[in-house]
Design an enzyme around this catalytic site. Structure first.
Site, mmCIF file in Angstrom:
data_model
loop_
_atom_site.group_PDB
_atom_site.id
_atom_site.type_symbol
_atom_site.label_atom_id
_atom_site.label_comp_id
_atom_site.label_asym_id
_atom_site.label_seq_id
_atom_site.Cartn_x
_atom_site.Cartn_y
_atom_site.Cartn_z
ATOM 1 N N HIS A 162 0.804 -1.224 0.000
ATOM 2 C CA HIS A 162 0.000 0.000 0.000
ATOM 3 C C HIS A 162 0.837 1.274 0.000
ATOM 4 O O HIS A 162 0.307 2.360 -0.174
ATOM 5 C CB HIS A 162 -0.962 -0.016 1.194
ATOM 6 C CG HIS A 162 -2.023 -1.060 1.057
ATOM 7 N ND1 HIS A 162 -3.258 -0.800 0.532
ATOM 8 C CD2 HIS A 162 -2.012 -2.395 1.312
ATOM 9 C CE1 HIS A 162 -3.972 -1.917 0.491
ATOM 10 N NE2 HIS A 162 -3.236 -2.901 0.965
ATOM 11 N N ASP A 371 3.139 9.319 -1.290
ATOM 12 C CA ASP A 371 1.996 8.537 -0.851
ATOM 13 C C ASP A 371 1.777 7.408 -1.839
ATOM 14 O O ASP A 371 1.867 7.624 -3.052
ATOM 15 C CB ASP A 371 0.735 9.427 -0.809
ATOM 16 C CG ASP A 371 -0.118 9.167 0.423
ATOM 17 O OD1 ASP A 371 -0.177 8.006 0.849
ATOM 18 O OD2 ASP A 371 -0.724 10.129 0.926
#
Ligand code: GDG
Length: 462
Positions: A162, A371
């Site tokens: 992730h 991110d």
């Protein structure tokens, strides 16, 4: 469900560090995605209970809810500190977010990380049936498949990362990187958010591990393990978020926020309090906006929601102090008796309220330094009023920037550029806002969270 046309694999086993139990509201996108996948085909969710006990895994807590079973274990204080606060959050997290300066490596933490992974493997072994499809999530559990393989597990095992994956030249700064990262080859499928992350993984295996690329696009290590790295950008439950947002007016809190704005344009940021989210730089950019555009004084308000996370890690306590200082400083410089430029809130809110806050905001300000994806950017877009949508200002270094190319894309380190983008967003004509929003919303409707998990599981079962 018949995933990818292969009925051979039946039950799904999801493994992640944290498990969202049935009575808990699934907060992030990940938790709700996993829960929906399990409900659809039945299965088991295994992970840490979130509790500290005298000893690690003294017992397995089991719970059944319809077709979904939950199995969780507690961790001892030492295992929790070495594995979670230590190697996961103080070593891997900063490394994966391109912050070698913050990497704190110790052999003790690495040993704790490997120890907890092997406890996970010991317990999982007896929980996995021969035809189960196993889906392991995130950087806490990189070596899990290799440990399961050592114990004779031959099922299909997929892994999803992730976070971003940095370039090989950075990965090799981690002591014992090879010992750790080579274990990724024990998975059948490694999923990543963006093509950049996949290239980094391939480059690492080709040049640091002497793997070769086969004609079918899979990697083959010298030890003969064959696996595939592929891109699956995670999505959100677009329809649900849009629906929640359109009913936002029913919540008293949304009305209260609107009233308090007194017609001012709202800029919103929502992030876990984490140094990767670029909050200090964001505050600076907002201060720069106020400096260069005095005509905006009293006309805008910036609401930053930042629920604290990982309080056991010193860097997180430090960023919290830094942001308090910065928000205080900016308010001290610019506030008037009837106007507070920054509203900085350290608590968390239910999703239904968040979507209403997003909808109230003329600008969504999402500027992480790095991110993996960033779901807040997607939630902001999905929450907008189609007739009068707001503008997303988005960091180029969020995975979401690969898909949301109609946002105003910025480099979060460039204070001037972010301030300019804010100014542009605040004055963007309705027609342009609508056109940009429509194109982004099309992407989110096509690639929602259901499409994401179906694509991943389909590929894994192939
Ligand atoms: C990791 C990766 C990747 C936030 N505040 C509240 C709240 N949230 C929810 C948001 C969103 C989720 O938490 C945050 O997701 P992000 O993607 O923005 O960031 P991370 O937590 O760092 O997630 C990231 C993600 O995994 C999925 O793969 O995109 O790159 O770092 O859904 O809405 N939820 C509630 N109250 C809050 O105050 N309920």
């Amino acid at each position: 469900m018949n995933v990818g046309g292969d009925a051979h694999w039946n039950r799904l086993v999801v493994v992640s560090n944290r498990v969202a139990l049935p009575e808990q509201t699934a907060t992030g996108g990940l938790a709700s995605a996993m829960r929906a996948a399990l409900q659809e085909r039945g299965g088991l969710w295994f992970g840490w209970s979130g509790k500290i006990a005298r000893q690690t895994a003294e017992q397995v807590h089991r719970l059944k809810d319809g077709a979904v079973e939950y199995a969780t274990i507690d961790l001892s204080r030492a295992d929790h500190d070495d594995f979670y606060d230590g190697f996961a959050n103080r070593t891997l997290w900063p490394l994966l977010h391109y912050r070698p300066d913050l990497v704190d490596y110790s052999r003790r933490h690495l040993a704790g990380y490997l120890r907890v992974n092997s406890v996970f493997a010991d317990h999982l072994m007896s929980l996995i049936g021969p035809h189960d499809l196993v889906w392991v999530n995130d950087f806490h559990l990189i070596p899990l498949a290799a440990m399961l393989r050592e114990r004779g597990v031959r099922n299909r095992i997929g892994f999803f990362l992730h976070t971003p994956l940095p370039a090989a030249s950075l990965l090799i700064t981690l002591p014992h990187h090879r010992e750790l990262l080579e274990t990724l080859a024990s998975y059948d499928l490694v999923g990543l958010h963006t093509a950049r992350d996949r290239r980094a993984l391939e480059e690492y295996f080709l040049y640091e591990i002497d793997a070769t690329m086969r004609r079918d696009g899979r990697l083959r290590t010298h030890a003969g393990r064959i696996f595939r790295a592929a891109v699956f950008p995670i999505g959100i439950d677009t329809r649900q978020v849009a629906d929640d947002a359109s009913h936002a007016d029913e919540h008293e809190e949304i009305g209260q926020l609107r009233t308090s704005l007194e017609g001012r344009a709202l800029i919103i940021g929502v992030d876990r309090l984490d140094y990767s989210k670029g909050l200090a730089e964001r505050f600076q950019a907002y201060a720069r906006l106020l400096e260069r555009a005095p005509e905006l004084h009293r006309k805008v308000s910036f609401l930053q929601i930042a629920p604290p996370s990982r309080g056991g890690v010193p860097e997180y306590r430090q960023i919290r102090r830094e942001l308090e200082r910065s928000a205080g400083h900016i308010n001290g410089m610019y506030a008037a008796p009837d106007w507070v430029p920054i509203r900085y809130v350290n608590s968390s809110f239910p999703h239904t309220l968040l979507s209403g806050y997003y909808r109230t905001a003329r600008v969504g300000l999402v500027t992480p330094l790095r991110d993996g994806m960033n779901l807040v950017a997607k939630e902001y877009v999905a929450s907008q009023d189609p007739d009068d949508p707001g503008v997303l200002v988005l960091s180029r270094f969020a995975g979401a920037a690969q898909e949301l190319t109609d946002a105003l894309l910025v480099n979060p380190a460039d204070t001037e550029e972010v301030a300019e983008a804010l100014q542009r967003a605040l004055t963007m004509p309705l027609q342009e806002r609508r056109a940009r929003w429509r194109r982004m919303m099309d992407v989110l409707e096509r690639h929602d969270v259901t499409a994401w998990r179906t694509a991943f599981l389909g590929r894994l079962a192939e």
